[in-house]
Design an enzyme around this catalytic site. Structure first.
Site, PDB file in Angstrom:
ATOM      1  N   ARG A 160       0.826  -1.207   0.000  1.00  0.00           N
ATOM      2  CA  ARG A 160       0.000   0.000   0.000  1.00  0.00           C
ATOM      3  C   ARG A 160       0.863   1.261   0.000  1.00  0.00           C
ATOM      4  O   ARG A 160       2.017   1.244   0.394  1.00  0.00           O
ATOM      5  CB  ARG A 160      -0.938   0.014   1.202  1.00  0.00           C
ATOM      6  CG  ARG A 160      -2.168  -0.880   1.021  1.00  0.00           C
ATOM      7  CD  ARG A 160      -3.098  -0.839   2.211  1.00  0.00           C
ATOM      8  NE  ARG A 160      -2.455  -1.365   3.397  1.00  0.00           N
ATOM      9  CZ  ARG A 160      -1.964  -0.628   4.369  1.00  0.00           C
ATOM     10  NH1 ARG A 160      -2.056   0.694   4.321  1.00  0.00           N
ATOM     11  NH2 ARG A 160      -1.386  -1.200   5.398  1.00  0.00           N
ATOM     12  N   LYS A 305      -8.532  -2.326   1.479  1.00  0.00           N
ATOM     13  CA  LYS A 305      -8.305  -1.473   2.635  1.00  0.00           C
ATOM     14  C   LYS A 305      -9.012  -0.121   2.482  1.00  0.00           C
ATOM     15  O   LYS A 305      -9.359   0.520   3.463  1.00  0.00           O
ATOM     16  CB  LYS A 305      -6.807  -1.331   2.907  1.00  0.00           C
ATOM     17  CG  LYS A 305      -6.216  -2.593   3.590  1.00  0.00           C
ATOM     18  CD  LYS A 305      -6.601  -2.669   5.038  1.00  0.00           C
ATOM     19  CE  LYS A 305      -6.515  -3.973   5.776  1.00  0.00           C
ATOM     20  NZ  LYS A 305      -5.366  -4.781   5.855  1.00  0.00           N
ATOM     21  N   HIS A 324      -9.537  -3.805  12.899  1.00  0.00           N
ATOM     22  CA  HIS A 324      -8.530  -4.477  12.076  1.00  0.00           C
ATOM     23  C   HIS A 324      -8.133  -5.741  12.832  1.00  0.00           C
ATOM     24  O   HIS A 324      -7.224  -5.725  13.658  1.00  0.00           O
ATOM     25  CB  HIS A 324      -7.323  -3.548  11.878  1.00  0.00           C
ATOM     26  CG  HIS A 324      -6.323  -4.063  10.890  1.00  0.00           C
ATOM     27  ND1 HIS A 324      -5.000  -3.730  10.936  1.00  0.00           N
ATOM     28  CD2 HIS A 324      -6.468  -4.883   9.815  1.00  0.00           C
ATOM     29  CE1 HIS A 324      -4.362  -4.324   9.927  1.00  0.00           C
ATOM     30  NE2 HIS A 324      -5.227  -5.027   9.245  1.00  0.00           N
ATOM     31  N   SER A 342       0.137  -5.346  10.281  1.00  0.00           N
ATOM     32  CA  SER A 342       0.522  -6.256   9.215  1.00  0.00           C
ATOM     33  C   SER A 342       1.698  -7.139   9.636  1.00  0.00           C
ATOM     34  O   SER A 342       2.682  -6.646  10.183  1.00  0.00           O
ATOM     35  CB  SER A 342       0.909  -5.419   7.998  1.00  0.00           C
ATOM     36  OG  SER A 342       1.078  -6.245   6.902  1.00  0.00           O
ATOM     37  N   LYS A 346      -2.475 -12.128  12.387  1.00  0.00           N
ATOM     38  CA  LYS A 346      -3.946 -12.186  12.366  1.00  0.00           C
ATOM     39  C   LYS A 346      -4.430 -13.336  11.476  1.00  0.00           C
ATOM     40  O   LYS A 346      -5.249 -14.158  11.895  1.00  0.00           O
ATOM     41  CB  LYS A 346      -4.549 -10.871  11.835  1.00  0.00           C
ATOM     42  CG  LYS A 346      -4.322  -9.662  12.700  1.00  0.00           C
ATOM     43  CD  LYS A 346      -4.983  -8.414  12.114  1.00  0.00           C
ATOM     44  CE  LYS A 346      -4.467  -8.028  10.744  1.00  0.00           C
ATOM     45  NZ  LYS A 346      -3.044  -7.685  10.689  1.00  0.00           N
ATOM     46  N   THR A 347      -3.918 -13.354  10.243  1.00  0.00           N
ATOM     47  CA  THR A 347      -4.380 -14.372   9.290  1.00  0.00           C
ATOM     48  C   THR A 347      -3.923 -15.762   9.725  1.00  0.00           C
ATOM     49  O   THR A 347      -4.721 -16.708   9.775  1.00  0.00           O
ATOM     50  CB  THR A 347      -3.851 -14.054   7.872  1.00  0.00           C
ATOM     51  OG1 THR A 347      -4.313 -12.746   7.510  1.00  0.00           O
ATOM     52  CG2 THR A 347      -4.336 -15.068   6.850  1.00  0.00           C
ATOM     53  N   ASP A 361      -9.221 -10.504   8.730  1.00  0.00           N
ATOM     54  CA  ASP A 361      -8.653  -9.147   8.719  1.00  0.00           C
ATOM     55  C   ASP A 361      -9.560  -7.982   9.108  1.00  0.00           C
ATOM     56  O   ASP A 361      -9.072  -7.006   9.655  1.00  0.00           O
ATOM     57  CB  ASP A 361      -8.086  -8.882   7.310  1.00  0.00           C
ATOM     58  CG  ASP A 361      -7.105  -7.733   7.280  1.00  0.00           C
ATOM     59  OD1 ASP A 361      -6.117  -7.774   8.024  1.00  0.00           O
ATOM     60  OD2 ASP A 361      -7.318  -6.782   6.511  1.00  0.00           O
ATOM     61  N   ARG A 426       1.564 -12.481  -1.645  1.00  0.00           N
ATOM     62  CA  ARG A 426       0.230 -12.652  -1.052  1.00  0.00           C
ATOM     63  C   ARG A 426      -0.641 -13.651  -1.813  1.00  0.00           C
ATOM     64  O   ARG A 426      -0.492 -13.814  -3.021  1.00  0.00           O
ATOM     65  CB  ARG A 426      -0.510 -11.309  -1.077  1.00  0.00           C
ATOM     66  CG  ARG A 426       0.085 -10.242  -0.215  1.00  0.00           C
ATOM     67  CD  ARG A 426      -0.499 -10.321   1.160  1.00  0.00           C
ATOM     68  NE  ARG A 426      -0.010  -9.256   2.010  1.00  0.00           N
ATOM     69  CZ  ARG A 426      -0.604  -8.874   3.124  1.00  0.00           C
ATOM     70  NH1 ARG A 426      -1.723  -9.443   3.513  1.00  0.00           N
ATOM     71  NH2 ARG A 426      -0.081  -7.935   3.857  1.00  0.00           N
TER      72      ARG A 426
HETATM   73  N1  LIG Z   1       5.117 -17.250  16.262  1.00  0.00           N
HETATM   74  C1  LIG Z   1       4.494 -16.814  15.197  1.00  0.00           C
HETATM   75  N2  LIG Z   1       3.211 -16.388  15.282  1.00  0.00           N
HETATM   76  C2  LIG Z   1       2.562 -15.909  14.200  1.00  0.00           C
HETATM   77  N3  LIG Z   1       3.108 -15.822  12.967  1.00  0.00           N
HETATM   78  C3  LIG Z   1       4.375 -16.256  12.807  1.00  0.00           C
HETATM   79  C4  LIG Z   1       5.114 -16.754  13.909  1.00  0.00           C
HETATM   80  N4  LIG Z   1       6.346 -17.096  13.458  1.00  0.00           N
HETATM   81  C5  LIG Z   1       6.369 -16.821  12.148  1.00  0.00           C
HETATM   82  N5  LIG Z   1       5.189 -16.315  11.720  1.00  0.00           N
HETATM   83  C6  LIG Z   1       4.898 -15.858  10.334  1.00  0.00           C
HETATM   84  O1  LIG Z   1       4.581 -14.474  10.377  1.00  0.00           O
HETATM   85  C7  LIG Z   1       3.624 -14.129   9.391  1.00  0.00           C
HETATM   86  C8  LIG Z   1       2.387 -13.509  10.020  1.00  0.00           C
HETATM   87  O2  LIG Z   1       1.655 -12.929   8.972  1.00  0.00           O
HETATM   88  P1  LIG Z   1       0.083 -12.826   8.875  1.00  0.00           P
HETATM   89  O3  LIG Z   1      -0.573 -13.899   9.654  1.00  0.00           O
HETATM   90  O4  LIG Z   1      -0.246 -12.727   7.437  1.00  0.00           O
HETATM   91  O5  LIG Z   1      -0.116 -11.413   9.563  1.00  0.00           O
HETATM   92  P2  LIG Z   1      -1.325 -10.408   9.463  1.00  0.00           P
HETATM   93  O6  LIG Z   1      -2.506 -11.161   8.969  1.00  0.00           O
HETATM   94  O7  LIG Z   1      -1.493  -9.904  10.835  1.00  0.00           O
HETATM   95  O8  LIG Z   1      -0.859  -9.346   8.503  1.00  0.00           O
HETATM   96  C9  LIG Z   1       3.271 -15.413   8.669  1.00  0.00           C
HETATM   97  O9  LIG Z   1       4.037 -15.471   7.505  1.00  0.00           O
HETATM   98  C10 LIG Z   1       3.693 -16.499   9.684  1.00  0.00           C
HETATM   99  O10 LIG Z   1       4.048 -17.701   9.072  1.00  0.00           O
HETATM  100  C1  LIG Z   2      -3.652  -6.166   3.268  1.00  0.00           C
HETATM  101  C2  LIG Z   2      -3.095  -5.675   4.299  1.00  0.00           C
HETATM  102  O1  LIG Z   2      -3.352  -6.230   5.536  1.00  0.00           O
HETATM  103  P1  LIG Z   2      -2.559  -7.229   6.498  1.00  0.00           P
HETATM  104  O2  LIG Z   2      -1.107  -7.060   6.193  1.00  0.00           O
HETATM  105  O3  LIG Z   2      -2.928  -6.769   7.840  1.00  0.00           O
HETATM  106  O4  LIG Z   2      -3.029  -8.623   6.221  1.00  0.00           O
HETATM  107  C3  LIG Z   2      -2.281  -4.465   4.162  1.00  0.00           C
HETATM  108  O5  LIG Z   2      -1.927  -3.897   5.193  1.00  0.00           O
HETATM  109  O6  LIG Z   2      -2.001  -4.059   3.014  1.00  0.00           O
HETATM  110 CA   LIG Z   3      -2.624  -4.352   7.662  1.00  0.00          CA
HETATM  111 MN   LIG Z   4      -3.569 -10.662   7.239  1.00  0.00          MN
END
Ligand SMILES: Nc1ncnc2c1ncn2[C@@H]1O[C@H](COP(=O)(O)OP(=O)(O)O)[C@@H](O)[C@H]1O
Ligand SMILES: C=C(OP(=O)(O)O)C(=O)O
Ligand SMILES: [Ca+2]
Ligand SMILES: [Mn+2]
Length: 642
Positions: A160, A305, A324, A342, A346-347, A361, A426
């Protein structure tokens, strides 16, 4: 080369076998040469006829020409045409759906420009298969991967562009929104918005065809919004098909006029000599017109977003909190929300095979409970593995959009470790690609809220239980720290503070959302936790990232209620309550002080981080939270003390 029905002769006629005609008479007199009459003959006289047999008439996801209510049908087309209106096309372009060979709508005024004379084909709510074909035919960088997903490139922007976001400041929004220091809302005026809107619409109208998606936001049926996305790329249309809620045929036929429209002309830049523009990229939100314009960035996340920002404005007006966060539910109906910036998890953590996924999200918390805003997930793919994250890995199949990943040119096998294009690779997939996704994506009031921070300083405990005041303090702070570069050598972690764990998307002052959160947590008896998904045993370069398996066990103990019953002690400086033991997790990592070999370095780093928290919170010190001076004082006191 020969085309349809034409024949091209090669100089090999003497070597050719005999050819059978449909009536079975051999053309050549030499008998039995390669004569094969085992297969029945096709029921077509011409190649065109043969091709027409291939596609069975289906119920399209598009309102049909022979829709029983012709008036409704016409209104719908007029609404699409109106969406694309510009100065050169007062009633919008002559709209034609390629699927249906519809009558063109005749513009009310005389054609005054070439643009007005030209047809623009509307590719309306196409299916993933149709969008695949468009992408592969027309969009460079589109490929089918070995698991059936479509790989695509988002162009120069792979994330972004928050500095290029502009929000129209008019009489209403001047009073309602958060402006000024710390706010993500950088102003623009209505006129400039129209300049950019015209630029986007003219660009879109100049194309042979544009994609139009009519979809919904929010699974809470009482607070659902209709969105229309007009875009130039099949990639964008498929991304939004996955990310927004997909209407049924019946819902689509009664769609009517959208509540909000996105014009995505991302391949085309904005004119940087336009007022308020500081680059060739701009993302413009006009709340009064209920429109968003995108120029100069093809990163698809801007659309999702952008809509989230809209929800951050509309929902609080109705007393509903937009968050969020990820969200899931246990078999007993216990709901957990996962807040975090980010990359904090979360995911990853909301996608849990032993629980029902509500969303990854964007959520709303109303008096009826929680609801997902979206219809899909957007997972980071860097280092994705089937062992650690099986559900996400298996969701990468036909229909899934894979952004900016690298794959083997022959086998089309994706290398998830490769960050040659970007670290922010992604996958976007419909939520039902996760086997235990809940449908509809709603649930009761949360039992737990989990604040995620990926602390590359390594001083926050892997888990701590928060008081309400601490929850507010950390929610308003919105802390995480990642490591800036990936070049060799140890880099200083970069602390980020983003109010409400999503400062880029909030529209009102953070204390408004915080007050609503406090109110709901008290009302529904929700417990809050702070979970560090980042480093332990030392900062980045010394310690290591806490194993995902350990974080999952901590989260399991929160869900099951067993962590509530643990023995707690309070840490220095941040004053966090940490448990002595968590089932299946090595106890020595639970107290960060224990985990560090160098105790002096620990104390120094702890104070450094506390100082950053304090400095960040200064701007909020003069605000009252929900007009409650007692809560405000408590929140201020809930920060680090040193
Ligand atoms: N202990 C942990 N807890 C959560 N995520 C972890 C951990 N160690 C490594 N990771 C990695 O960190 C990243 C977290 O990203 P994601 O879940 O997409 O975050 P968000 O959705 O908050 O943007 C993933 O690639 C995941 O595999
Ligand atoms: C899509 C997004 O969300 P997140 O990284 O929290 O998954 C972003 O911040 O561009
Ligand atoms: Ca984000
Ligand atoms: Mn996410």
């Amino acid at each position: 080369m020969a085309t349809n029905g034409e024949v091209c002769f090669l100089n090999t006629t003497t070597l050719l076998p005999s050819i059978n005609t449909p009536d079975g008479k051999a053309l050549a007199s030499k008998d039995h040469l390669c004569h094969d009459d085992s297969a029945p003959v096709v029921k077509a006289q011409t190649i065109d006829e043969l091709h027409s047999l291939q596609k069975k008439r289906s119920v399209p996801t598009t309102p049909k020409t022979h829709h029983p209510d012709e008036d409704l049908q016409k209104l719908h087309l007029q609404s699409i045409s109106a969406s694309l209106a510009s100065l050169t096309r007062e009633t919008g372009p002559k709209v034609k759906s390629v699927k249906q060979k519809l009558d063109y709508l005749t513009p009310a005024s005389l054609s005054t420009s070439d643009s007005a004379l030209k047809f623009t084909h509307i590719l309306y709510n196409l299916s993933p298969a149709e969008l695949y074909e468009h992408a592969i035919k027309h969009e460079k960088g589109s490929f089918i991967t070995s698991s059936g997903a479509i790989a695509t490139l988002s162009g120069a922007k792979t994330g972004r562009s928050p500095k290029d976001k502009r929000v129209v400041k008019d009489e209403t929004t001047a009073a309602e929104l958060w402006w000024g220091k710390g706010s993500p809302n950088i102003k623009m005026d209505e006129h400039t918005f129209l300049v950019n809107r015209e630029r986007a619409v003219d660009y879109l109208n100049s194309l042979d065809s544009v994609f139009v998606n009519d979809q919904f936001l929010n699974w809470d049926s009482n607070n659902r919004f209709k969105v229309r996305i007009v875009s130039a790329r099949a990639y964008h249309s498929l991304f939004m098909h996955n990310m927004c809620i997909r209407p049924t045929l019946e819902e689509l036929q009664n769609f009517g006029t959208p509540d909000f429209t996105i014009y995505n002309a991302g391949q085309f830049p904005c004119n940087r000599y336009t007022n308020y523009m500081t680059s060739s990229t701009t993302i413009n939100l006009n709340l009064s017109r209920r429109e968003m314009v995108i120029l100069g960035t093809q990163y698809a996340g801007e659309m999702k977003k952008g809509l989230f920002s809209l929800m951050h404005y509309l929902m609080p007006k109705r007393g509903i909190l937009s968050l969020h966060s990820g969200c899931n539910m246990g078999r007993n109906g216990d709901v957990a929300l996962f807040f975090g910036l980010s990359g904090t998890g979360k995911t990853t953590l909301s996608t849990d095979y032993s629980r029902f996924l509500i969303g990854d999200d964007e959520h709303c918390w109303s008096d009826a409970g929680v609801s997902n805003i979206e219809g899909g997930c957007y997972a980071k793919c860097l280092d994705l593995s089937p062992e650690k994250e099986p559900d996400i890995f298996n969701a990468i199949k036909f229909g899934t959009v894979l952004e900016n990943v690298v794959f083997d040119e022959h086998s089309r096998e994706v290398d998830y470790a490769d960050k040659s294009v970007t670290e922010n690779t992604r996958a976007s997939y419909p939520i039902e690609y996760i086997p235990n996704a809940k449908s509809p994506c709603v649930g009761p009031h949360p039992k737990n809220v989990i604040l995620l921070a990926c602390d590359a300083f390594g001083v926050l405990p892997p888990v701590s239980k928060l008081t309400l005041a601490q929850t507010m303090y950390h929610f308003i702070s919105g802390y995480t720290a990642l490591v800036a570069g990936t070049e060799d050598g140890i880099k200083e972690p970069q602390a980020t503070f983003s109010a409400c764990f999503g400062a880029a998307f909030i529209m009102l002052h953070p204390t408004k959302y915080a007050a609503m959160l406090a109110d709901k947590m008290r009302k529904y008896g929700t417990t809050a936790w702070l979970v560090n998904t980042g480093w332990c045993g030392g900062r980045y370069g010394v310690g290591s990232r806490i194993k995902l398996a350990n974080t999952r066990r901590i989260i399991d103990a929160i869900h099951s209620g067993s962590l509530l019953k643990a023995e707690y002690k309070t840490t220095e400086v941040f004053g966090l309550d940490i448990p002595a033991a968590v089932d299946g997790v090595p106890s020595e990592i639970l107290d960060p002080m224990n985990a560090w070999d160098d105790k002096e370095a620990y104390k120094e780093t702890l104070k450094k981080l506390a100082g950053l928290f304090k400095k960040n919170f200064e701007v909020f010190a003069n605000y009252s939270v929900g007009g409650e001076s007692k809560l405000t004082e408590e929140i201020l006191a809930a920060g680090p003390i040193f």
